[in-house]
Every structure is written in C-alpha cells, then in structure tokens.
Design a protein around this motif. Structure first.
Motif, PDB file in Angstrom:
ATOM      1  N   UNK A   1       7.035   9.272  -2.898  1.00  0.00           N
ATOM      2  CA  UNK A   1       8.104   9.320  -3.610  1.00  0.00           C
ATOM      3  C   UNK A   1       8.852   7.804  -3.749  1.00  0.00           C
ATOM      4  N   UNK A   2      10.099   7.848  -3.993  1.00  0.00           N
ATOM      5  CA  UNK A   2      10.804   6.532  -4.276  1.00  0.00           C
ATOM      6  C   UNK A   2      10.727   5.700  -2.796  1.00  0.00           C
ATOM      7  N   UNK A   3      11.114   6.256  -1.615  1.00  0.00           N
ATOM      8  CA  UNK A   3      10.881   5.606  -0.436  1.00  0.00           C
ATOM      9  C   UNK A   3       9.589   4.713  -0.455  1.00  0.00           C
ATOM     10  N   UNK A   4       8.598   5.505  -0.677  1.00  0.00           N
ATOM     11  CA  UNK A   4       7.199   4.963  -0.340  1.00  0.00           C
ATOM     12  C   UNK A   4       7.031   3.989  -1.474  1.00  0.00           C
ATOM     13  N   UNK A   5       7.527   4.102  -2.792  1.00  0.00           N
ATOM     14  CA  UNK A   5       7.257   3.121  -3.731  1.00  0.00           C
ATOM     15  C   UNK A   5       8.169   1.911  -3.411  1.00  0.00           C
ATOM     16  N   UNK A   6       9.167   1.892  -2.550  1.00  0.00           N
ATOM     17  CA  UNK A   6       9.985   0.774  -2.435  1.00  0.00           C
ATOM     18  C   UNK A   6       9.256   0.245  -1.144  1.00  0.00           C
ATOM     19  N   UNK A   7       8.617   0.900  -0.277  1.00  0.00           N
ATOM     20  CA  UNK A   7       7.967   0.477   1.082  1.00  0.00           C
ATOM     21  C   UNK A   7       6.620  -0.376   0.456  1.00  0.00           C
ATOM     22  N   UNK A   8       5.881   0.028  -0.546  1.00  0.00           N
ATOM     23  CA  UNK A   8       4.894  -0.415  -1.142  1.00  0.00           C
ATOM     24  C   UNK A   8       5.320  -1.649  -2.021  1.00  0.00           C
ATOM     25  N   UNK A   9       6.521  -1.648  -2.552  1.00  0.00           N
ATOM     26  CA  UNK A   9       7.035  -3.139  -3.079  1.00  0.00           C
ATOM     27  C   UNK A   9       7.179  -4.045  -2.259  1.00  0.00           C
ATOM     28  N   UNK A  10       7.593  -3.549  -1.152  1.00  0.00           N
ATOM     29  CA  UNK A  10       8.168  -4.753   0.274  1.00  0.00           C
ATOM     30  C   UNK A  10       6.579  -5.375   0.427  1.00  0.00           C
ATOM     31  N   UNK A  11       5.727  -4.338   0.546  1.00  0.00           N
ATOM     32  CA  UNK A  11       4.224  -4.780   1.199  1.00  0.00           C
ATOM     33  C   UNK A  11       3.707  -5.824  -0.025  1.00  0.00           C
ATOM     34  N   UNK A  12       3.880  -5.313  -1.260  1.00  0.00           N
ATOM     35  CA  UNK A  12       3.333  -6.404  -2.193  1.00  0.00           C
ATOM     36  C   UNK A  12       3.867  -7.685  -2.296  1.00  0.00           C
TER      37      UNK A  12
END
Length: 652
Positions: free
Chosen positions: A285-296
């Motif tokens: 969801x949006x939270x995991x997308x934000x977390x993945x964005x932080x990882x990238x």
C-alpha cells in the motif's frame, strides 16, 4: 547502477590526476596513453563486476528464497562474472604493457606478454583469477539453488585470493599480513557493494521484502567492520607513520576513509529506518511504497558512494605509497624465502609473545566469539539455560585458533618444521576438542529461528550440511578417522605441503582442513552436536587408539627419516640458532608422536565418561520401568529360567 559506474570512473580520473599515478613516463619508457589509463579503467570494471558477482551469489545462497528471485540472482551473477572475465583479461593485457614499458604495437610485446603470463608470479596469479571468473560465469548460469550458489562462491573466493596475492610485492615488508588484509578487504567490500547492487538489479519486488533488506543489512554490517579493520591494517603497512598522511597517497587514503564512513552511516540508517518501515507494512500500500522509496534513496546514495570508493581505491593502489612496496634491498635468506624476517631464537616466553598476524583469521576468531556469546545471551534473555562451561570452551578454542594462526605458533611455524608441527597438532587435536565440547551446532539450532520462506540462513545451512549425503559420509566415524590419519600422509608427502607454505590460498586451506578434519573426528567420538550414527563406546575406543597408533607411526617415520621435506624452504632459512633443518624435522616427528598423547588421553577419558553416564542413564531407565510394571521384565526372565529347569528335570 549506471550512475555508480560513471561516478567510479570520474573518481578514478580525478584521483589519478591528483596523484599523478597515470601520468606519462619518461619518453623512452612510456607504454602509451592506452596502457596508462586503460589499465586502471579495466581494473575498476573488473572490481565492480567481481563485486556484483559475489554479492549476487551471497544473496542467492543466504538471503533470497530458492525460487524466482534466487534464480534471477544466479543469472545476474553469471552475467556479471562474464563481464568480470573480459575486464580482467583486458586489464591483464594492458597491465603487461604498463609493467614492461612496451606499447602494445611493439613487435616484442607478444613475447613479453607470454613471458609475463608464464614466468611472472603476478601474471600467473592474475591469469588464474580471470580463468576462475570464467568458470564462475559458467557455473552460476548452469546451477540452481543455494547449493550451486555456494559452489560458485568458493570459486570467487579463490579468484579474489589470487588477486590479493598480487596486491603487495613478494618479499616486501609485512607481505603476509598485507595479503591477508587485502583478501579480507576484497571479500568484505565485494559482498557489501555487490549485495546492494544485486538487490537493485533484482528490482522493486526484492526491495519491498523486509526480510531481504534485513538480512542484507546484517551481512553488510559485518562487511563494514571487515573492510574498516583490513583497510586500517593495510594503510598502516603502507604509511609507516602519521606524518605520511600529508603525501598524495595520504590524501587519497583520507578521501577513501571519509567515503567509507559515509557508507557506514547510510548502512546504519538502513537498519534503523528502512527495515523498521518495511516490517511494519503487511501489504503493498502507500506505506510500503514510501518505505521502498526511502530504501531506493538510501541505496542510490550508497551505490554512488561505493562507486566513488572503487575509483579512489584503484587510483590509491596505483599510487606509490610512502613505504615503498618493493622487495627489501638487502634481504636475509629468511626474507628471500618467506617474505618476513627470521624471528629470534624461540623460548617459552617468545612462543607466547611473538606475533605474525593474519588479518583474516584474527577477524574470524573475534567474530566467532561475538556470535557465540550473542547466541548465548539470546538464550539467557528468554529464560533458557546453557552451560557456562560450554561458552568458556568455545572462547578457549577461538583463543587457541588465534594463537596458532597469528601468535607464536604462526611466527615459528613458518620457519621451523617443528613449529609447523605444533601448529598442525593444535589445529587438529586441541582446537577441535574445545569446539566439540562447546556444542556450537546445538546452540545455533536453539538460538536462531527457522526461516519459512524457502531461503537458507545459518540454521538451514547447518541442517543441510549435517543431513546431506556428503556431510553424512564425511562425518562417519571411520571416514573421519581415515581423513584424520591418512590426510597427514597425503599432505606432507605430496606437493600440497609446498603449496601451503608458498601461497596464501594454500595457507588458508591448510588451516581450514586441519581444523575441520579434527572437528569431524572428535565429534564422532565425544560429540554433543547432531552428527553421524556413532559406534558403540568400545568401538569408539578401538577407533581412537587405532588412529593414534597410525599417528605415532607417522611421527616415528619423520623422526627416523633423513630426507628433508620441502628443502628449498626449510633448508634455506639461514638460521644461526637452533638445530639443523633435518634435526628440526626429526624433532617435528617427535612432536607429532608425543604432543598428541594428552589430547588422546582427554578424548579417551571423554569417551569413558560418556560410556559411564550412558550406563547410568540406562540403569535409571530400567529402575523406573521396574517401578511402573513391578519389574515385569525380571519376572519374565525368572519364569523363563524356571521353565527351562523344569524341562531339563523332566527330560532327565
């Protein structure tokens, strides 16, 4: 990834221009612009491709499930190993031009290249590394699963070992320490950089899996420590003093240290923020997308910094250090043969105070203590009991291993056959005894949780090795005894002995082989950990004494022998103290015969104690059974005797 490669090349050019490492030579000896700048570019590409290869293989073997992502990681490793092969061969050809000061269009270049590859120690090592890279490429593309990835990892480690042996001139000061530090540095940096690059190449699916990032982050933490420690050792060898930091070499070194510190900070952020965010999200969801964005974002910073470090590292390796990386001007015979000065005449105190450091094994021993005690602490915190004496036994084993590989035994084992035999006996009989009594496999199985996603962590790998056909075969008591006793003949009376003395890879193999074979043998006799089907206690004693008798026969053969083993090594030390080389070898035979008596006695006592405890446990089980059923077994036995007596009376 592309930006990281560009940054590496830019850093290489900037650092090389700053230090003048790739500037034109004198006109009559200049190999040309292509050799001077092409060689470091090819080396940078080779290092980056080697890192991606090893990092992707580590992901496939220890991090990712053995499914789609694992197969993709193996494919990435195979392709990058192909690039590594081409880049390594290119660097080898261009490096030959640089080393011989011959442009590649010179008519004599072909002859010089052949001589460099066949007669030169550096050329042979680099060619061997390139060939292993090619074999790795084929292996990674053909195999499937974590086991195949582990086989390919061994090939990569062999190639990096050969590459590490070329990083410091043979015969130069602190050659052995420099080679071990370089090997640790190359492996740590490759897994760290290559693991992150492999995750990036696998794409969004892998980065959003919290377990992948968490596992890689733990591995990267150990790699950061390995890179920092080995870099500090290598830097001190080449600097000589703090005042050398003011040189161009020192400036590049400071730049590399700052970049590594930035990488360490980024890794800490990974552990603190990204993993926590990913683990807190159950679906995409949006939270995991934000977390993945932080990882990238953090991964991009790390990859760019890693590229810069790689470029600076190649330029640093091509820059003349303050301490000349050249053979000693007026070497002693011992320095010509071994690459380090002859230690003083051995005494009891010097056996404890002399050091010949091996960065790889010193780091491994320290890591072993930290990991074991962390597992011990984990059990204690959750309320489980674990005997303190087992932890003490493990620490004693690691201390003994450190002394053998970096202490007085290492200092004298490289110049005296008797000292080498002390190393052998401690590695094969003392260290394994401590390790077996500490039950590390049992502790690991209790402290490390099982994985449920099809990947193999430490727990899964240990169980796989213990229960595999090969592991079961090697751990069989008879096989372990044959390896333990017969391996000595195969080692000392074949070229393996000379290989172990003259090469770092052989040196590492010798230590690992002796310790592992000794562990298998001791575990078959008195082991606590899961293992093979152990024979009865009387058969264990027979096996122990039969093996020790063969050991004694080997010692007697050396004691009475008059032919020197590896005479071009032990016979050319130029020692002015101690016995002659052949007398020292005979002393080594006496040590092989006599020093094993105490470990043998301890093993025999251990078998006897376990035998006694087994009988006591069996007696207690019988007593409890008798209490439950009114001693039905004894009553049935007495009834059977009574019936036989009655039949005998009737027949008479």
């Amino acid at each position: 990834m592309a930006a990281g490669v560009v940054v590496a090349l830019v850093a290489l050019i900037a650092a090389g221009s700053f230090s003048g490492a790739f500037a034109a030579f004198q006109q009559f000896a200049d190999p040309g612009l292509l050799a001077r700048w092409g060689t470091p570019v090819a080396r940078t590409a080779s290092n980056l491709a080697a890192a991606v290869t090893l990092g992707s293989l580590v992901l496939a073997a220890f991090v990712l499930p053995a499914g789609r992502d694992g197969r993709r990681a193996l494919s990435v490793a195979g392709l990058s190993a192909g690039v590594w092969t081409v880049a390594a061969l290119t660097a080898l050809v261009l490096g030959t031009s640089w080393a011989t000061f011959l442009p590649m269009d010179d008519p004599a270049f072909g002859t010089a290249l052949w001589s460099y590859l066949t007669d030169g120690e550096v050329g042979r090592a680099l060619l061997g590394a390139a060939l292993l890279a090619a074999v790795t490429s084929t292996t990674a593309l053909l195999v499937r699963g974590p086991t195949g990835a582990a086989v390919a990892i061994v090939l990569v480690l062999g190639a990096l070992g050969l590459q590490a042996s070329t990083g410091h001139a043979s015969g130069a000061a602190s050659h052995d320490l420099a080679v071990s530090a370089m090997f640790l540095h190359l492996v740590g940096a490759a897994i760290w950089l290559g693991g992150l690059a492999g995750i990036a190449l696998l794409g969004h699916r892998a980065t959003t899996r919290a377990a992948t990032v968490r596992r890689y982050s733990a591995i990267a933490g150990w790699c950061f420590v390995a890179v920092a420690v080995s870099g500090l050792v290598s830097s001190w060898i080449r600097l000589g003093s703090l005042s050398a930091l003011e040189t161009d070499y020192g400036a590049l070194l400071i730049t590399k240290v700052l970049l590594l510190a930035a990488l360490g900070g980024a890794g800490w952020l990974h552990r603190r923020n990204v993993v926590r965010h990913l683990e807190g999200v159950q679906r995409l969801d949006g939270g995991s997308r934000r977390a993945a964005g932080l990882f990238w974002r953090l991964a991009a910073v790390e990859l760019l910094a890693m590229g810069a470090v790689s470029g600076v590292a190649v330029a640093l390796g091509s820059t003349a250090p303050p301490v000349p990386d050249e053979p000693i001007a007026d070497p002693t015979p011992a320095e010509l043969v071994t690459g380090h000065p002859l230690p003083p005449e051995p005494t009891f105190v010097r056996w404890l105070t002399e050091f010949q450091w091996d960065a790889l094994f010193a780091y491994g021993c320290a890591a072993g203590v930290v990991v074991y005690l962390s597992w011990y602490r984990r059990l204690r915190r959750r309320g489980d009991r674990w005997p303190v004496l087992r932890a003490v036994s493990w620490c004693c084993g690691m201390l003994a291993l450190f002394w053998v590989t970096s202490g007085g035994a290492a200092a004298y084992g490289h110049v005296l056959f008797s000292g080498h035999m002390v190393q052998h006996m401690v590695l094969a009989m003392v260290v394994p005894l401590f390790l077996v009594l500490s039950a590390p496999v049992t502790l690991l199985l209790r402290a490390v949780p099982a994985r449920r996603d099809g990947s193999r962590g430490p727990r899964e790998w240990v169980l796989f090795l213990v229960h595999s056909r090969y592991g079961t075969f090697l751990a069989h008591p008879i096989v372990a005894a044959v390896l333990f006793a017969g391996g000595m003949i195969l080692f000392y009376f074949t070229p393996l002995f000379e290989w172990a003395l003259t090469t770092y890879l052989g040196h590492v193999w010798m230590f690992v082989h002796f310790t592992l074979v000794g562990y298998l043998f001791a575990n078959a006799l008195i082991g606590i950990d899961p293992g093979p089907s152990r024979p009865t206690y009387p058969m264990r004693l027979v096996l122990l004494f039969a093996t020790m008798a063969f050991h004694a026969f080997f010692g007697v053969a050396l004691t009475s022998g008059t032919s020197l083993l590896v005479p071009e090594w032990f016979g050319l030390m130029g020692r002015e103290w101690g016995p002659s080389a052949i007398e020292d070898q005979q002393l080594g035979g006496a040590i092989a015969w006599g020093i094993g008596e105490l470990p043998t006695l301890l093993l025999a006592v251990g078998v006897a104690v376990q035998w006694s405890r087994s009988d006591a446990r069996e007696a207690r089980r019988s007593d409890r059974a008798a209490e439950r059923d009114g001693d039905a077994e004894l009553e049935a036995y007495n009834a059977m005797l009574a019936r036989r007596a009655e039949r005998s009376k009737r027949s008479s």
